[in-house]
Design an enzyme around this catalytic site. Structure first.
Site, PDB file in Angstrom:
ATOM      1  N   ASP A  32       0.852  -1.185   0.000  1.00  0.00           N
ATOM      2  CA  ASP A  32       0.000   0.000   0.000  1.00  0.00           C
ATOM      3  C   ASP A  32       0.887   1.234   0.000  1.00  0.00           C
ATOM      4  O   ASP A  32       1.734   1.390   0.878  1.00  0.00           O
ATOM      5  CB  ASP A  32      -0.898  -0.014   1.242  1.00  0.00           C
ATOM      6  N   HIS A  35      -4.046  13.727   0.777  1.00  0.00           N
ATOM      7  CA  HIS A  35      -4.321  12.807   1.886  1.00  0.00           C
ATOM      8  C   HIS A  35      -3.227  12.881   2.950  1.00  0.00           C
ATOM      9  O   HIS A  35      -3.515  12.988   4.145  1.00  0.00           O
ATOM     10  CB  HIS A  35      -4.459  11.382   1.354  1.00  0.00           C
ATOM     11  N   ARG A  72      -0.551  15.406  13.505  1.00  0.00           N
ATOM     12  CA  ARG A  72       0.725  15.921  13.954  1.00  0.00           C
ATOM     13  C   ARG A  72       0.672  17.441  14.037  1.00  0.00           C
ATOM     14  O   ARG A  72       0.243  18.006  15.046  1.00  0.00           O
ATOM     15  CB  ARG A  72       1.855  15.426  13.036  1.00  0.00           C
ATOM     16  N   ASP A  79      -9.356   0.165   1.042  1.00  0.00           N
ATOM     17  CA  ASP A  79      -8.407  -0.212   2.092  1.00  0.00           C
ATOM     18  C   ASP A  79      -9.041   0.082   3.452  1.00  0.00           C
ATOM     19  O   ASP A  79      -8.769   1.093   4.086  1.00  0.00           O
ATOM     20  CB  ASP A  79      -7.125   0.607   1.889  1.00  0.00           C
ATOM     21  N   GLN A  95      -5.586   1.636  14.681  1.00  0.00           N
ATOM     22  CA  GLN A  95      -4.391   2.101  13.969  1.00  0.00           C
ATOM     23  C   GLN A  95      -3.619   3.155  14.762  1.00  0.00           C
ATOM     24  O   GLN A  95      -2.386   3.102  14.853  1.00  0.00           O
ATOM     25  CB  GLN A  95      -4.838   2.674  12.614  1.00  0.00           C
TER      26      GLN A  95
END
Lengths: 423, 423
Positions: free
Chosen positions: A134, A141, A150, A241, A248
């Protein structure tokens, strides 16, 4: 619309207006039905051309290297392994047979047997996937995610414009459209929790991607240049996906996504060939940072593919929530494959390489719920009046993709996946 | 040494002192030689038992479900898929046949045909690997890496004691012992560089690991409990998770290792079964942080396996650079497999799960050059007088592993890999 520059091709098979499966497309897939065991086919309109039947009848007789059972193996891997001269020729022969003025199949006694109704067929995985990679190649994105998780001022990490960042995913859980998934369970620890907790994911998300499939093998130690890369690519599928954002977020440092991703990835079952997409080739975004020589490429390697995502709550109508385009991707497929193999990593036929979430520049073109509902702060309103921050049990997520240029349309059909409650 | 508690088993096949392949071990592998096509065998001493020959001769006649060609497929996947009742029984039958007082094979006319010299055989990949996962389960390794690359006071990330951190690796580039690798090329950007550069990796490293191989399949959505996990595990191999530290350091944020790892992983070719290792079962380290219920386990699931790594420069003697033990691992195999599947990720027969670098508590037990030479600050002195910060072209890296308890020895043989210059 400008006047078509080439004369239109028409088929004796009725092709509904806006069908993705025109005579210009002719994608390959693997299907079965009540009568037929798994076999390779080519889609046209609402029909599937049963390639095994054509082969039995000798329509591919000039391809002497085509084994007798090549279309019956349950996957396209062996067929694709024969190489582009063969796979292109098979598609060309079928295209010729389907032209409206060609009587060879149209008036042949096996026509009824050779043309299977798509509605009565079950589509299977078109290839056996050896390894699945991937990428993370949409600048929009990567910027959106970096901004949310962040720092908006340093949303892109320092490596992002120098390498097509990617990671390995799980091949075993790639499934074709129509196969439902269960909501994954797992560990998560939100910032307000003192200790991690366990349960069904509360933040199940899709990611709108395309994946290419390699059609050739390399040996360990060998690399593929950007100039050679397209020769190694057989075609594309739509790729959802699936992502559990809470799982995650807790697991991904320092080694990347794992259980937040590997529970399922869904694909559209028809592989649209690179040849069919050639008409829709465009220049990709300008890369404003100079790349190392092995990542430089000439020619255009982006493709103008319209993409959309809809959410259909149980027993309700679907609502389109995203409209994007593959041409937005910062890194192109030749750069991805050149990078992947520059260290000598060997590839195989049937390996799958997903693009990463395909987000566009506008908020309605973001390719995931994480971005569309901006981390849950801007819930989406669906047509049935309900709201969505993420995907709920009973929802079906439907991704579609197509190219259109003048009268020529080439599409992917759809990847549609229903989410069942956690087991 | 204490007196053996069980009477010693001896074989009519000579087993050299300190051989890993005793009658207690009997690992499975796939081999070929000048005369024989790829087939399954069991190692004993300096011989390989050709299982296809035994099967032809009817030695497995009481296993009626054993297909005629089960040992001839070029991998053990189909055999392993038959399930533990079958694979254990085959191993038991072979063990019985090899006992010194058993004449059935010893005096049989096919004995010469059934016993192949290991020296004349080429070992192949024992399984076709569908998916490969790499864990990160040594607290010493994770602490060392965190200390070097982040912050000595917060070396372990917050998730580390709550989840057996892992990520997906590349299945295509897993190779058996004896196959040389080329030094990978790639991008790196050291802190002192303004822009990334491209070239052969300057920091090629090994990682000393063990990998388990699953012998059963699950469906998507299903999970395996820690109590069930060992039923799903067929056996273990030594695993050298080759790493290019400079490539890895530049690429790994935010999605984890990719080209720094996927150019090659080397394994020992004999799968030592879980049954053979049962004698060496011990308690693992105490986990000082309470884990979520799905990660709790009863019984001992660590194994006392002595491990060592040697570096052999071209035309020189090998120098042992690391002595470690698998029992040091903080997370055990049942926790790894329970975690891997808790989200419903499906597994297949032949999938491989590496442990992560097996570092012990002392500096000579660290399982990578990165740690042994502490990021290049403490070069290792080899017996030929040369020094190593990382692995150089022409070096052969040799990993060995064995268990010893009283008179019982069970070992893995070795995984030995020579590093060739970059292509």
């Amino acid at each position: 619309m400008t006047k078509p520059e080439v004369s239109a091709l028409n088929s004796w098979v009725p092709v509904p207006k806006d069908s993705d499966f025109t005579i210009y497309n002719l994608p390959f897939g693997v299907f079965k039905n009540k009568r037929l065991s798994p076999r390779a086919g080519i889609a046209i309109g609402d029909k599937i051309v049963d390639l095994a039947v054509l082969h039995d009848e000798g329509f591919f007789a000039d391809l002497s290297q085509l084994p007798h059972d090549i279309f019956l193996g349950g996957s396209l891997n062996d067929f694709i392994s024969l190489g582009k001269p063969v796979t292109k020729r098979v598609r060309e022969i079928v295209q010729e047979l389907l032209k409206e003025d060609n009587e060879a199949l149209r008036e042949h006694q096996i026509r009824g047997k050779a043309m299977v109704n798509r509605k009565e067929a079950q589509m299977l995985m078109p290839v056996k996937v050896g390894d699945y990679t991937d990428f993370y190649s949409s600048i929009e994105h990567a910027t959106n995610v970096g901004t949310m998780f962040r720092d908006p001022d340093n949303a892109l990490l320092p490596n992002w414009k120098h390498i097509p960042v990617g990671y390995h995913g799980r091949a075993s859980s790639i499934i074709p459209s129509g196969v439902p998934i269960h909501r994954p369970k797992g560990q998560y620890k939100d910032p307000n929790m003192e200790l991690p907790e366990f349960g069904p994911s509360r933040r199940l998300d899709f990611e709108l991607e395309l994946a290419f499939i390699t059609g050739r093998t390399t040996k360990m130690g060998d690399s593929i240049s950007t100039a050679e890369a397209e020769d190694f690519i057989f075609g594309f599928v739509l790729f959802n996906d699936w992502s559990a954002r809470d799982i995650q977020a807790w697991e991904y440092v320092p080694l990347g996504p794992f259980l937040g991703k590997n529970f399922a990835s869904s694909i559209s079952p028809w592989i649209v060939t690179l040849e069919a997409l050639d008409t829709f080739r465009v220049a990709g975004p300008k890369q404003d940072t100079e790349v190392l020589p092995y990542l430089k490429c000439e020619k255009d390697h982006a493709f103008d593919i319209n993409l959309e995502v809809s959410i259909q709550p149980e027993n309700q109508k679907a609502t389109k929530v995203c409209t994007s385009n593959f041409k937005n991707m910062y890194w192109n497929i030749t750069q991805q494959l050149a990078h992947h193999t520059v260290n000598g990593c060997n590839i195989n036929v049937g390996d799958m390489y997903a693009s990463g979430t395909i987000s566009g520049p506008t908020p309605d073109s973001y390719g995931s719920m994480l971005e569309l509902a901006w981390k849950g702060t801007k819930p989406l309103k669906l047509e049935d009046g309900s709201e969505r921050k993420f995907i709920e049990d009973g929802d079906t997520v439907i991704m579609k993709g197509y190219c259109q240029k003048d009268h020529i349309r080439v599409g992917f059909g759809e990847v549609s996946t229903k989410v069942m409650p956690a087991k």
